[in-house]
Write a protein that holds these residues in place. Structure first.
Motif, PDB file in Angstrom:
ATOM      1  N   ASP A 297       9.531   0.955   8.771  1.00  0.00           N
ATOM      2  CA  ASP A 297      10.569   0.402   9.643  1.00  0.00           C
ATOM      3  C   ASP A 297      11.601  -0.465   8.917  1.00  0.00           C
TER       4      ASP A 297
ATOM      5  N   THR B 267       5.409 -10.398  -0.894  1.00  0.00           N
ATOM      6  CA  THR B 267       5.012 -11.611  -0.144  1.00  0.00           C
ATOM      7  C   THR B 267       4.576 -12.800  -1.009  1.00  0.00           C
TER       8      THR B 267
ATOM      9  N   VAL C 298       6.757   3.867  13.564  1.00  0.00           N
ATOM     10  CA  VAL C 298       5.651   4.744  13.966  1.00  0.00           C
ATOM     11  C   VAL C 298       5.141   4.245  15.318  1.00  0.00           C
TER      12      VAL C 298
ATOM     13  N   GLY D  55       0.824  -1.203   0.000  1.00  0.00           N
ATOM     14  CA  GLY D  55       0.000   0.000   0.000  1.00  0.00           C
ATOM     15  C   GLY D  55       0.858   1.252   0.000  1.00  0.00           C
TER      16      GLY D  55
HETATM   17  C1  LIG Z   1       3.268 -15.740   2.905  1.00  0.00           C
HETATM   18  C2  LIG Z   1       2.281 -14.767   2.320  1.00  0.00           C
HETATM   19  C3  LIG Z   1       1.862 -14.938   1.015  1.00  0.00           C
HETATM   20  C4  LIG Z   1       0.948 -14.033   0.449  1.00  0.00           C
HETATM   21  N1  LIG Z   1       0.575 -14.216  -0.840  1.00  0.00           N
HETATM   22  C5  LIG Z   1      -0.258 -13.322  -1.424  1.00  0.00           C
HETATM   23  C6  LIG Z   1      -0.620 -13.488  -2.803  1.00  0.00           C
HETATM   24  O1  LIG Z   1      -0.184 -14.434  -3.464  1.00  0.00           O
HETATM   25  N2  LIG Z   1      -1.448 -12.546  -3.351  1.00  0.00           N
HETATM   26  C7  LIG Z   1      -1.934 -11.488  -2.624  1.00  0.00           C
HETATM   27  O2  LIG Z   1      -2.674 -10.654  -3.174  1.00  0.00           O
HETATM   28  N3  LIG Z   1      -1.624 -11.315  -1.317  1.00  0.00           N
HETATM   29  C8  LIG Z   1      -0.792 -12.204  -0.696  1.00  0.00           C
HETATM   30  N4  LIG Z   1      -0.443 -12.045   0.616  1.00  0.00           N
HETATM   31  C9  LIG Z   1      -1.039 -10.909   1.388  1.00  0.00           C
HETATM   32  C10 LIG Z   1      -0.255  -9.603   1.169  1.00  0.00           C
HETATM   33  O3  LIG Z   1       1.093  -9.778   1.526  1.00  0.00           O
HETATM   34  C11 LIG Z   1      -0.799  -8.465   2.026  1.00  0.00           C
HETATM   35  O4  LIG Z   1      -2.179  -8.362   1.845  1.00  0.00           O
HETATM   36  C12 LIG Z   1      -0.144  -7.127   1.627  1.00  0.00           C
HETATM   37  O5  LIG Z   1       1.231  -7.167   1.906  1.00  0.00           O
HETATM   38  C13 LIG Z   1      -0.802  -5.958   2.380  1.00  0.00           C
HETATM   39  O6  LIG Z   1      -0.172  -4.758   2.032  1.00  0.00           O
HETATM   40  P1  LIG Z   1      -0.014  -3.592   3.134  1.00  0.00           P
HETATM   41  O7  LIG Z   1       0.645  -2.444   2.458  1.00  0.00           O
HETATM   42  O8  LIG Z   1      -1.292  -3.383   3.829  1.00  0.00           O
HETATM   43  O9  LIG Z   1       0.957  -4.240   4.220  1.00  0.00           O
HETATM   44  P2  LIG Z   1       2.480  -4.657   4.069  1.00  0.00           P
HETATM   45  O10 LIG Z   1       2.816  -4.981   2.674  1.00  0.00           O
HETATM   46  O11 LIG Z   1       2.708  -5.692   5.118  1.00  0.00           O
HETATM   47  O12 LIG Z   1       3.234  -3.329   4.471  1.00  0.00           O
HETATM   48  C14 LIG Z   1       3.197  -2.752   5.746  1.00  0.00           C
HETATM   49  C15 LIG Z   1       4.514  -2.061   5.992  1.00  0.00           C
HETATM   50  O13 LIG Z   1       4.438  -1.280   7.180  1.00  0.00           O
HETATM   51  C16 LIG Z   1       5.604  -1.504   7.939  1.00  0.00           C
HETATM   52  N5  LIG Z   1       5.272  -1.250   9.347  1.00  0.00           N
HETATM   53  C17 LIG Z   1       4.485  -1.984  10.150  1.00  0.00           C
HETATM   54  N6  LIG Z   1       4.417  -1.428  11.375  1.00  0.00           N
HETATM   55  C18 LIG Z   1       5.180  -0.305  11.330  1.00  0.00           C
HETATM   56  C19 LIG Z   1       5.491   0.705  12.279  1.00  0.00           C
HETATM   57  N7  LIG Z   1       5.002   0.693  13.526  1.00  0.00           N
HETATM   58  N8  LIG Z   1       6.306   1.709  11.893  1.00  0.00           N
HETATM   59  C20 LIG Z   1       6.812   1.758  10.634  1.00  0.00           C
HETATM   60  N9  LIG Z   1       6.538   0.835   9.698  1.00  0.00           N
HETATM   61  C21 LIG Z   1       5.721  -0.190  10.037  1.00  0.00           C
HETATM   62  C22 LIG Z   1       5.959  -2.962   7.656  1.00  0.00           C
HETATM   63  O14 LIG Z   1       7.315  -3.258   7.955  1.00  0.00           O
HETATM   64  C23 LIG Z   1       5.660  -3.049   6.182  1.00  0.00           C
HETATM   65  O15 LIG Z   1       6.768  -2.635   5.415  1.00  0.00           O
HETATM   66  C24 LIG Z   1       0.449 -12.940   1.220  1.00  0.00           C
HETATM   67  C25 LIG Z   1       0.888 -12.780   2.537  1.00  0.00           C
HETATM   68  C26 LIG Z   1       1.789 -13.687   3.085  1.00  0.00           C
HETATM   69  C27 LIG Z   1       2.248 -13.482   4.513  1.00  0.00           C
END
Ligand SMILES: Cc1cc2nc3c(=O)[nH]c(=O)nc-3n(C[C@H](O)[C@H](O)[C@H](O)COP(=O)(O)OP(=O)(O)OC[C@H]3O[C@@H](n4cnc5c(N)ncnc54)[C@H](O)[C@@H]3O)c2cc1C
Length: 437
Positions: free
Chosen positions: A37, A44, A78, A13
């Motif tokens: 962080d 993933t 954060v 995101g």
């Molecule tokens: C093993 C696995 C396989 C997957 N396979 C698929 C797939 O094939 N297809 C699919 O669509 N989805 C898949 N997913 C799901 C997908 O990874 C998540 O839905 C997606 O990463 C969500 O995006 P996001 O930006 O919300 O969170 P994230 O990509 O997790 O990003 C969040 C970020 O915020 C950072 N963060 C967290 N807390 C803090 C803090 N307090 N301060 C600063 N930074 C922070 C984290 O380090 C991270 O970099 C999979 C997930 C896993 C675990």
């Protein structure tokens, strides 16, 4: 004066939000700050490949500084926010605390494993959510083979050769399939282990695997995994874990030293410290334009947000997938820019186009734009999709090389658990400090 747009979280995101903001905001009128962080986005969907040694771990991440042109990247944690004062608080790498002011805030903090209070799980279970988790699983599998190989008692050997995964969503199903494939690849080099064979168990509390894909494909995946000897226990829960066993709700006590927990996700704790409205499941409530309920200047996207799902007519939040997070990232960039220029906000309309579930051994199941694929064609389609979706030409080439080498050769079996944690130089001293001469 330049407007401050702050993005919290640099995953799917956050990265796509920053890219979209760079595209839609005039460079000299705004300052974009991404607080996250770690300095990379983890791709993933390829994590199971990294755990199974078919992809180099460095090839499944996207370094943020290589993808963003003028966003100010701050590697910090954060710790909270005050929407009334329009500030975000954070802890920097040197341990210092500071605050950042914003005019617009985008929260994209992702999720963590939803660990249940099952006795022994937190102490003995392994997660499968981060790159260190994936590398640790691979190293654990190799170490188990090495340990089992030197044990005489076949009963004791079995504990090391039994692997239990709990939760049959994406992570669990792909995780167990790919790791089993990897261990099968290595087994020839371990004569004693080969004699005993390995045991693989996938435990799922509901009545089927992969609720995200159509039942026919889920059944195909189940048949495929069972034909490889993976036991799938549906309607079964993990009751308790110890160092050398796992107890299931069927009453079976499985002798194992590896329990991997892949049963769902929840927002990280810090989401509760942001002063924002949350749903009963702890995700941040937003409207269809991704704006947080009751907030003029705060937006939330990805796993941490409860964005109304267009596929459910808004009745339920979007599922926590990368496909949704990155598209919400793109849209939030447009909507923040529209807010600042007095333009119209767009609603989030994305419906899942396709799903790929990789099962190792050049097999997968896939459903894309209404077409269901299984076996090698699905595996090939999944590879093609990820190659197209991975940002950057060099990264795509690295993936292609890894996959091509994997087609021709067996995988490496070096256990590199100590990588990045070298012994102190003091261990090489003839007379270490504090030791009697
Ligand atoms: C093993 C696995 C396989 C997957 N396979 C698929 C797939 O094939 N297809 C699919 O669509 N989805 C898949 N997913 C799901 C997908 O990874 C998540 O839905 C997606 O990463 C969500 O995006 P996001 O930006 O919300 O969170 P994230 O990509 O997790 O990003 C969040 C970020 O915020 C950072 N963060 C967290 N807390 C803090 C803090 N307090 N301060 C600063 N930074 C922070 C984290 O380090 C991270 O970099 C999979 C997930 C896993 C675990």
């Amino acid at each position: 004066m330049a407007l401050n747009v702050v993005i919290a979280g640099g995953g799917f995101g956050g990265l796509y939000a920053a890219r979209s903001l760079e595209r839609h905001l005039p460079r000299h009128s705004a300052r974009i700050t991404l607080v996250t962080d770690r300095n990379f986005m983890l791709y993933t969907p390829l994590l199971p490949g990294a755990a199974a040694g078919s992809l180099e771990p460095r090839h499944v991440v996207v370094p943020l500084r290589e993808e963003l042109d003028w966003t100010d990247i701050r590697i910090a944690t954060v710790t909270g926010a005050d929407p009334a004062a329009k500030t975000v608080s954070m802890r920097m790498l040197d341990g210092g605390e500071t605050e950042l002011s914003y005019d617009q805030l985008v929260v994209a903090l992702g999720s963590v494993s939803r660990v249940l209070p099952i006795p022994g799980l937190a102490e003995h279970g392994l997660g499968f959510k981060t790159l260190p988790d994936a590398v640790a699983l691979r190293n654990r599998a190799i170490l188990q083979l090495e340990t089992a190989e030197e044990i005489d008692d076949p009963e004791a050997r079995r504990e090391y050769l039994t692997f239990v995964y709990v939760g049959a969503g994406y992570a669990g199903l792909e995780g167990i399939a790919e790791l089993q494939d990897y261990v099968a690849d290595l087994l020839d080099r371990y004569p004693r282990c080969r004699l005993d064979g390995t045991r693989w168990i996938l435990v799922e509390a509901t009545d089927r695997v992969m609720p995200e894909i159509p039942p026919a494909l889920a059944e195909f995946a189940t048949r495929e995994l069972r034909s490889r000897g993976i036991e799938i226990h549906t309607n079964t829960r993990l009751e308790e874990v110890g160092e050398r066993h796992a107890t299931l709700s069927t009453g079976e006590r499985v002798a194992t030293r590896t329990v991997c927990w892949t049963a769902g996700v929840k927002p990280p704790k810090v989401v509760r410290e942001l002063g924002l409205p949350l749903t009963e499941h702890g995700r941040i409530s937003t409207d269809a334009t991704l704006r947080v309920e009751g907030q003029e200047c705060v937006w939330a996207i990805g796993d941490a947000a409860a964005v109304p799902d267009p596929a459910q007519r808004g009745g339920r939040p979007c599922p926590p997938t990368a496909q949704h997070a990155l598209r919400q990232g793109r849209l939030v960039g447009e909507n923040v820019a529209a807010t600042l220029s007095g333009g119209r906000l767009r609603r989030f309309r994305y419906r899942t186009l396709g799903v790929f579930v990789d099962m190792g051994q050049h097999k997968a199941v896939a459903t894309a734009v209404g077409v269901h694929l299984r076996g090698f064609p699905a595996w090939f389609a999944a590879r093609t999709y990820h190659l197209a979706a991975m940002p950057g030409v060099a990264r795509r080439l690295r993936l292609m090389v890894d996959w091509t080498v994997g087609l021709l050769f067996r995988r490496a079996s070096a256990e590199l658990g100590a990588l990045g944690r070298p012994d102190s130089l003091a261990t090489a001293l003839d007379d270490p400090p504090g030791e009697p001469r």
